[in-house]
Design a protein around this motif. Structure first.
Motif, PDB file in Angstrom:
ATOM      1  N   GLU A 129       5.409   8.746  -9.472  1.00 53.86           N
ATOM      2  CA  GLU A 129       5.531   9.481 -10.728  1.00 53.86           C
ATOM      3  C   GLU A 129       6.679   8.940 -11.585  1.00 53.86           C
ATOM      4  O   GLU A 129       6.636   9.003 -12.816  1.00 53.86           O
ATOM      5  N   ALA A 130       7.685   8.370 -10.905  1.00 52.12           N
ATOM      6  CA  ALA A 130       8.831   7.809 -11.629  1.00 52.12           C
ATOM      7  C   ALA A 130       8.562   6.388 -12.120  1.00 52.12           C
ATOM      8  O   ALA A 130       9.407   5.792 -12.778  1.00 52.12           O
ATOM      9  N   GLY A 131       7.377   5.855 -11.761  1.00 58.52           N
ATOM     10  CA  GLY A 131       7.010   4.539 -12.263  1.00 58.52           C
ATOM     11  C   GLY A 131       6.854   3.458 -11.215  1.00 58.52           C
ATOM     12  O   GLY A 131       6.535   2.311 -11.543  1.00 58.52           O
ATOM     13  N   TYR A 132       7.092   3.796  -9.933  1.00 59.55           N
ATOM     14  CA  TYR A 132       6.933   2.791  -8.883  1.00 59.55           C
ATOM     15  C   TYR A 132       5.462   2.396  -8.756  1.00 59.55           C
ATOM     16  O   TYR A 132       4.565   3.238  -8.814  1.00 59.55           O
ATOM     17  N   VAL A 133       5.218   1.094  -8.578  1.00 57.34           N
ATOM     18  CA  VAL A 133       3.853   0.578  -8.428  1.00 57.34           C
ATOM     19  C   VAL A 133       3.798  -0.290  -7.179  1.00 57.34           C
ATOM     20  O   VAL A 133       4.693  -1.132  -6.955  1.00 57.34           O
ATOM     21  N   ASN A 134       2.765  -0.100  -6.371  1.00 63.24           N
ATOM     22  CA  ASN A 134       2.594  -0.948  -5.191  1.00 63.24           C
ATOM     23  C   ASN A 134       2.416  -2.402  -5.617  1.00 63.24           C
ATOM     24  O   ASN A 134       1.766  -2.694  -6.622  1.00 63.24           O
ATOM     25  N   ARG A 140       0.808  -1.222   0.000  1.00 68.45           N
ATOM     26  CA  ARG A 140       0.000   0.000   0.000  1.00 68.45           C
ATOM     27  C   ARG A 140       0.839   1.270   0.000  1.00 68.45           C
ATOM     28  O   ARG A 140       0.306   2.371  -0.209  1.00 68.45           O
ATOM     29  N   GLY A 141       2.113   1.150   0.314  1.00 69.53           N
ATOM     30  CA  GLY A 141       2.969   2.333   0.382  1.00 69.53           C
ATOM     31  C   GLY A 141       2.774   3.147   1.642  1.00 69.53           C
ATOM     32  O   GLY A 141       3.185   4.309   1.723  1.00 69.53           O
ATOM     33  N   THR A 142       2.162   2.534   2.670  1.00 68.62           N
ATOM     34  CA  THR A 142       1.869   3.253   3.913  1.00 68.62           C
ATOM     35  C   THR A 142       2.325   2.431   5.115  1.00 68.62           C
ATOM     36  O   THR A 142       2.610   1.235   4.997  1.00 68.62           O
ATOM     37  N   LEU A 143       2.374   3.071   6.279  1.00 74.96           N
ATOM     38  CA  LEU A 143       2.560   2.409   7.557  1.00 74.96           C
ATOM     39  C   LEU A 143       1.648   3.080   8.562  1.00 74.96           C
ATOM     40  O   LEU A 143       1.694   4.309   8.719  1.00 74.96           O
ATOM     41  N   LEU A 144       0.803   2.271   9.213  1.00 76.67           N
ATOM     42  CA  LEU A 144      -0.183   2.797  10.159  1.00 76.67           C
ATOM     43  C   LEU A 144      -1.072   3.851   9.496  1.00 76.67           C
ATOM     44  O   LEU A 144      -1.563   4.776  10.153  1.00 76.67           O
ATOM     45  N   GLY A 145      -1.265   3.719   8.195  1.00 77.98           N
ATOM     46  CA  GLY A 145      -2.127   4.651   7.471  1.00 77.98           C
ATOM     47  C   GLY A 145      -1.437   5.889   6.956  1.00 77.98           C
ATOM     48  O   GLY A 145      -2.023   6.660   6.202  1.00 77.98           O
ATOM     49  N   PHE A 146      -0.179   6.101   7.335  1.00 75.68           N
ATOM     50  CA  PHE A 146       0.568   7.276   6.877  1.00 75.68           C
ATOM     51  C   PHE A 146       1.379   6.916   5.632  1.00 75.68           C
ATOM     52  O   PHE A 146       2.061   5.890   5.596  1.00 75.68           O
ATOM     53  N   THR A 147       1.328   7.777   4.639  1.00 81.40           N
ATOM     54  CA  THR A 147       2.053   7.526   3.398  1.00 81.40           C
ATOM     55  C   THR A 147       3.558   7.597   3.636  1.00 81.40           C
ATOM     56  O   THR A 147       4.071   8.585   4.158  1.00 81.40           O
ATOM     57  N   ILE A 148       4.263   6.535   3.260  1.00 77.13           N
ATOM     58  CA  ILE A 148       5.707   6.457   3.450  1.00 77.13           C
ATOM     59  C   ILE A 148       6.437   6.645   2.121  1.00 77.13           C
ATOM     60  O   ILE A 148       7.419   7.385   2.034  1.00 77.13           O
ATOM     61  N   ILE A 149       5.971   5.971   1.108  1.00 76.53           N
ATOM     62  CA  ILE A 149       6.610   6.087  -0.196  1.00 76.53           C
ATOM     63  C   ILE A 149       6.149   7.393  -0.850  1.00 76.53           C
ATOM     64  O   ILE A 149       4.953   7.616  -1.041  1.00 76.53           O
ATOM     65  N   PRO A 150       7.062   8.300  -1.177  1.00 76.86           N
ATOM     66  CA  PRO A 150       6.692   9.624  -1.701  1.00 76.86           C
ATOM     67  C   PRO A 150       6.039   9.546  -3.074  1.00 76.86           C
ATOM     68  O   PRO A 150       6.245   8.592  -3.837  1.00 76.86           O
ATOM     69  N   SER A 151       5.251  10.569  -3.363  1.00 76.79           N
ATOM     70  CA  SER A 151       4.540  10.614  -4.644  1.00 76.79           C
ATOM     71  C   SER A 151       5.498  10.639  -5.830  1.00 76.79           C
ATOM     72  O   SER A 151       5.165  10.138  -6.915  1.00 76.79           O
ATOM     73  N   CYS A 152       6.699  11.215  -5.643  1.00 76.83           N
ATOM     74  CA  CYS A 152       7.663  11.268  -6.742  1.00 76.83           C
ATOM     75  C   CYS A 152       8.075   9.868  -7.193  1.00 76.83           C
ATOM     76  O   CYS A 152       8.413   9.659  -8.363  1.00 76.83           O
ATOM     77  N   ALA A 153       8.056   8.902  -6.254  1.00 73.62           N
ATOM     78  CA  ALA A 153       8.399   7.531  -6.621  1.00 73.62           C
ATOM     79  C   ALA A 153       7.348   6.943  -7.555  1.00 73.62           C
ATOM     80  O   ALA A 153       7.669   6.256  -8.524  1.00 73.62           O
TER      81      ALA A 153
END
Length: 207
Positions: free
Chosen positions: A173-178, A158-171
């Motif tokens: 935008e660069a093509g990272y997919v959960n 999910r890109g989160t921990l405890l509901g907080f976004t950890i993986i930045p949006s720029c990642a």
């Protein structure tokens, strides 16, 4: 102090490594697979099992000399059921969203083989303080695996921990997919297997 003697320290520490309930004995993995899709329910389940195991051990230890052998399992189940009910009601009162996420799994703590195993193997034969330490150690050992697996699944899935976004949006935008597979139950089994392998390869030495 006798409360913190070498023997008592070993009772507390062994379930965290040398006699770990999941990594060594491979017990209690059903709930470890069921509640680790996200970190928060994994933490709550780990704490619930720790509290119930510790205090159930104490109660059974206090009663061990008065419990008839033929009905000892029934008495143990009654004690655990009472503690599970209390924990369930506390969760509903103060953490209702987590209680809903955990669903029936809190109630199923009563069938957790770690819990019943410690009552039968340790609390029935030892005094209250060592029994409390044994329950605490086994609960924390169990919780550790839940937290590790829950954190990995939520972060990578999910890109989160405890509901907080950890993986930045720029990642993104660069093509990272959960990794959607991390949210599937099968990945919990694979991750638990990987944690067991890492522990036995690098941290565990047989006596």
């Amino acid at each position: 102090m006798a409360l913190f003697s070498k023997q008592n320290k070993e009772v507390l520490a062994n379930p965290l490594n040398l006699d770990h309930p999941i990594l060594i004995q491979v017990l209690g993995i059903c709930s470890a697979l069921a509640v680790t899709a996200q970190l928060k329910p994994a933490v709550v389940m780990g704490l619930a099992v720790t509290v119930i195991t510790a205090f159930a051990n104490v109660i059974i230890s206090l009663l061990r000399n008065t419990i008839p052998t033929r009905i000892r399992i029934v008495v143990q189940l009654v004690v655990v059921a009472a503690l599970v009910t209390i924990v369930s009601q506390v969760l509903k009162a103060f953490a209702y969203d987590v209680s809903v996420q955990l669903s029936v799994y809190v109630g199923l703590i009563i069938t957790n083989c770690i819990l019943m195993g410690r009552l039968e193997a340790f609390a029935m034969m030892n005094k209250p303080w060592p029994s409390f330490l044994d329950g605490l150690g086994n609960g924390l050992g169990y919780a550790f695996v839940l937290v590790v697996v829950g954190a990995l699944r939520e972060l990578l899935g999910r890109g989160t921990l405890l509901g907080f976004t950890i993986i930045p949006s720029c990642a993104y935008e660069a093509g990272y997919v959960n990794n959607g597979m991390m949210t599937m139950p099968a990945m919990a089994l694979i991750l638990v297997g990987c944690v067991i392998w890492i522990h036995r390869a690098y941290f565990y030495k047989e006596k």
